[in-house]
Design an enzyme around this catalytic site. Structure first.
Site, mmCIF file in Angstrom:
data_model
loop_
_atom_site.group_PDB
_atom_site.id
_atom_site.type_symbol
_atom_site.label_atom_id
_atom_site.label_comp_id
_atom_site.label_asym_id
_atom_site.label_seq_id
_atom_site.Cartn_x
_atom_site.Cartn_y
_atom_site.Cartn_z
ATOM 1 N N GLU A 44 -6.749 -7.405 -0.352
ATOM 2 C CA GLU A 44 -7.155 -7.497 1.056
ATOM 3 C C GLU A 44 -8.647 -7.201 1.126
ATOM 4 O O GLU A 44 -9.076 -6.092 0.803
ATOM 5 C CB GLU A 44 -6.399 -6.477 1.924
ATOM 6 N N GLU B 154 0.838 -1.211 0.000
ATOM 7 C CA GLU B 154 0.000 0.000 0.000
ATOM 8 C C GLU B 154 0.870 1.256 0.000
ATOM 9 O O GLU B 154 0.633 2.194 0.776
ATOM 10 C CB GLU B 154 -0.934 -0.008 1.211
HETATM 11 C C1 GLA Z 1 -4.002 -2.291 5.389
HETATM 12 C C2 GLA Z 1 -2.679 -3.022 5.408
HETATM 13 C C3 GLA Z 1 -2.741 -4.300 6.199
HETATM 14 C C4 GLA Z 1 -3.489 -4.094 7.494
HETATM 15 C C5 GLA Z 1 -4.876 -3.621 7.164
HETATM 16 C C6 GLA Z 1 -5.667 -3.349 8.400
HETATM 17 O O1 GLA Z 1 -4.732 -2.445 4.357
HETATM 18 O O2 GLA Z 1 -2.165 -3.321 4.135
HETATM 19 O O3 GLA Z 1 -1.424 -4.681 6.461
HETATM 20 O O4 GLA Z 1 -2.849 -3.139 8.238
HETATM 21 O O5 GLA Z 1 -4.799 -2.410 6.480
HETATM 22 O O6 GLA Z 1 -5.717 -4.458 9.170
#
Ligand code: GLA
Length: 786
Positions: A251, A177
């Protein structure tokens, strides 16, 4: 050679053999051995599951219907000291991958260097912060060279497990990210190249939330999008940078993580299942984050920004619970997947759950006060952060002598994260990073006195530029405005070495404290009366007939860390929401078992017990030593006319609003006058402020100056959610015990006066109320009177 039939293809059981299988990113689909392959993936972190239980959890994942497991690596755990790599025990990820393969699962690897994941500093090693001005996650050579060395090592350890070498690894993620953090595609290119140089030849990809997909994007990295709801919207945004190719959600959140003092997060199951079905039906691939959260053992839990420390439980309301139990969500997911299997694919039965035991209440009678177990001191003129004393985690004690004199104000520039103050060993106050309170009133002293500031570090922030999170005291420390100098510094890393040196004595000889709470106030409990409220280690020996999983009940303890048989189970804090610590049965033995509890506040009752169920949602704000959740201030909206009065557009898309002319001020107030749905609520997922050139300002040093209403019981609607960078959570005004109507005010304290040309507003995600319609914006230095 044993073959296992899955998804119409064969998963080889031994790695590093000539490639039998191919995995490519096709024009429309992922292709496994040339066949369309829909990735049904779920995230499990080897570090968050006792090694002995890896196979059980992977079997659970398979039984849920997953065909792939996704795993982060945590650099900080793999390279605890510069150049020292440890791939044993909980970091033996190669073994984790081999077990996954043997259970018929493919693997997607996310080595970092940055991982986030509510892991301390996002998985980055603390020792990077020994460089005063290092720029983390940039092309700063001090960062990049260390990252390259680490990734080279990852290549050594895990390269042979790629599908191209007969292993289960299908794809590898570059960074994590990054779009949330920067726009430097060169930096992403350097990390990509480091993985190629490390020997990874499977497809490399990157992930971002919908509104950051373009930031730092490169055409030589396959993009996936992260979201917790609205898959159509997420994939629409992805198609803007990936006109063709398989769609994947990197995710997909079934729940969320917990932070201390805020309600336990429960996902919206019906929406989760609907969105999963949408992706399955539309041929999209996905990874459920988390399929099984597990536990952040040790001192590895991080903190959400601006500073919301994460609990050690990482249950995440995931389909597979913290102790590996199938939840209702597990069975519903399994049912759904069974309707979308590829030709020849089957789903095995779930394995049996591990046995669970209870432990009858045991009085903890051995006791080792911190002040009687101090190591050799380091002398220093000014207090410095713990990294400067070559310490990464735990606590650090700063001691100096202050002169006799009248009551006085002691103030530190800042303390990361909690500073417990003692005068001649008596507790006199707390410095608390959560609300930026670093000032304590000291009583009159007839003669010179010993001042102790015991600082507890509770995990470095794992998101945003706040990862530059140096722990301990940030000097100067001033007494009535005068610098205090001449300090003794004691390193208290809470590691095995330190625990091994503790001298326990029996609290019985000190006329054991009555087991009934003597008084109610926060800092004084039964232990206080007996002087047991000093920071101390406690120890008990528990006899267990037949080991099994259990949940240590820590509700009568204050705040600290707990170990069983030398295994650090994580942190506890009586404000909740978590009130138990998960104890894997594989860490217990028949016969004598040692429990050690480090408590900074002192127990109400020094008693410990093992429960058969976890307590994940019990808040006790009344036990919080922060006098008030927020410092009392007065909002003065009449101190300046609004810089803008307008209406937001409906919908969930991010909206960028520009002011007619730049405005200047330390405080930014968003006042909602009505909601899109006409209801009395206001909610904000994320607020970004734009500097004169229109670029988003860093949130570093931002706090919530004040907020008229926030839901903190029925859900985590805390105001900090609007500035923590995560769009999956949000500030929401009260809707449980009360439903105050508009106008609602959310006021940000930027820490100093800033010039703003506009702002970005991300409405709350998914369905549900609170999307603001009419609003006003105020910016100024006098909006808040303290
Ligand atoms: C983001 C991150 C993950 C985690 C989620 C929240 O998207 O990429 O590593 O921190 O948020 O759990």
């Amino acid at each position: 050679m044993v073959m296992l039939c899955l998804a119409g293809s064969v998963v080889p059981l031994l790695a590093d053999e000539p490639a039998r299988h191919t995995f490519v990113i096709g024009t429309n689909d992922f292709l496994l051995d040339g066949q369309r392959f829909q990735i049904r993936c779920g995230e499990i972190h080897a570090a968050r599951v006792p090694r002995e239980y890896w196979r059980h959890r992977l079997q659970m994942a398979r039984a849920m219907g997953l065909n792939t497991v996704c795993a982060y690596l945590f650099w900080s755990q793999i390279e605890p000291r510069p150049g020292e790599f440890d791939w044993s025990g909980q970091t033996d990820v190669a073994e984790f991958c081999r077990i996954a393969q043997s259970e018929g699962l493919w693997v997607i690897l996310r080595p970092g260097p940055y991982s986030c994941a509510e892991w301390e500093m996002g998985g980055l090693p603390w020792w990077l912060l020994k460089n005063d001005d290092i720029q983390i996650r940039t092309r700063d050579p001090r960062f990049l060279d260390a990252a390259k060395r680490y990734l080279k090592e990852v290549g050594h350890a895990l390269g042979p497990l790629q599908i191209t070498r007969g292993g289960p690894i299908l794809m590898v993620q570059v960074e994590n990210e990054y779009g949330f953090y920067g726009k430097d595609a060169e930096y992403m290119g350097d990390v990509r190249q480091a993985l190629l140089d490390a020997g990874f030849d499977v497809p490399l990809f990157d992930c971002n939330p919908p509104n950051h997909l373009k930031d730092g994007h490169r055409s030589d990295l396959f993009p996936v999008v992260n979201f917790g709801s609205d898959p159509a919207g997420g994939f629409k945004a992805l198609r803007e940078i990936l006109p063709q190719g398989p769609l994947m959600c990197g995710e997909f959140y079934p729940g969320w993580f917990d932070t201390w003092g805020a309600p336990h997060h429960l996902g919206n199951s019906p929406r989760y299942l609907t969105d999963l079905e949408y992706m399955l039906t539309n041929g999209a691939s996905f990874s459920i984050y988390m399929a099984h959260g597990g536990t952040t053992f040790g001192l590895w839990s991080g903190a959400d920004r601006p500073f919301k420390p994460d609990t050690s439980s990482y249950d995440y309301d995931a389909p597979i619970s913290e102790a590996g139990w199938p939840t209702d969500k597990f069975f519903k997911t399994r049912e759904l997947f069974a309707k979308h299997l590829l030709p020849g694919e089957t789903i095995p039965e779930p394995p049996a759950t591990n046995s669970v035991i209870t432990i009858a209440p045991v009085e903890v009678t051995e006791y080792a006060p911190v002040f009687d177990n101090l190591p050799k001191a380091v002398r220093d003129d000014q207090p410095r952060t713990m990294e400067k004393y070559d310490q990464g985690h735990g606590c650090i004690l700063y001691r100096t002598t202050i002169p006799a004199g009248p009551a006085a104000t002691l103030e530190a520039a800042s303390v990361h994260d909690f500073g417990f103050l003692f005068l001649n060993g008596e507790r006199v106050g707390v410095m608390d990073r959560r609300n930026g309170s670093f000032k304590v009133q000291l009583p009159e002293r007839k003669k010179s006195a010993t001042l102790d500031i015991l600082v507890e570090a509770v995990g470095r922030v794992n998101f945003g530029t706040e990862v530059h999170d140096r722990k301990g005291i940030h000097a100067p420390v001033k007494l009535e405005g005068k610098d205090l100098t001449g300090w003794k510094v004691f390193n208290l890393p809470l590691d095995d070495k330190m625990l091994g040196k503790l001298k326990f004595r029996s609290s019985e000889h000190e006329s054991a404290p009555s087991l009934h709470r003597e008084s109610q106030s926060r800092l004084t409990s039964a232990a206080t009366v007996q002087g047991f409220n000093k920071p101390a280690f406690w120890r008990a020996t528990v006899n267990i007939e037949k080991p099994g999983d259990t949940f240590l009940d820590l509700r009568s303890w204050g705040k600290g860390v707990v170990w069983v048989n030398g295994h650090c189970l994580g942190r506890f804090w009586n404000i909740g929401p978590t009130q138990t610590a998960y104890v894997p049965g594989c860490w217990l033995q028949a016969g004598k078992n040692e429990i050690v509890i480090f408590d900074l506040l002192g127990p109400e009752k020094p008693v410990i017990a093992g429960l058969e169920k976890p307590v994940l949602n019990e808040l006790h704000p009344e036990k919080d030593f922060a006098r008030a959740h927020r410092p009392k201030v007065t909002l003065q909206l009449d101190s300046a006319p609004p810089v803008l009065a307008a209406q937001f557009a409906p919908g969930s898309q991010m909206q960028e609003i520009k002011f007619d002319a730049p405005v200047k001020g330390r405080y930014f107030c968003l006042e909602s006058l009505s909601a899109q749905d006409g209801k009395p609520f206001a909610a904000v997922a994320e607020l970004d402020l734009l500097d004169e050139s229109g670029k988003p300002l860093s949130h570093e040093g931002w706090t919530i100056a004040c907020v008229d209403s926030e839901e903190r019981a029925q859900e985590d609607g805390t105001a900090e959610n609007a500035i923590d960078g995560q769009t999956a959570n949000y500030w929401h005004t009260e809707w449980g015990a009360a439903q105050p109507n508009h106008p609602h005010q959310l006021v940000l304290d930027l820490g100093k006066s800033q010039t703003l040309s506009g702002f970005r507003y991300v409405p709350r995600p998914g369905a549900g109320d609170g999307r603001i319609k009419d609003y006003r914006i105020y910016v100024g230095d006098d909006l808040i009177r303290r």
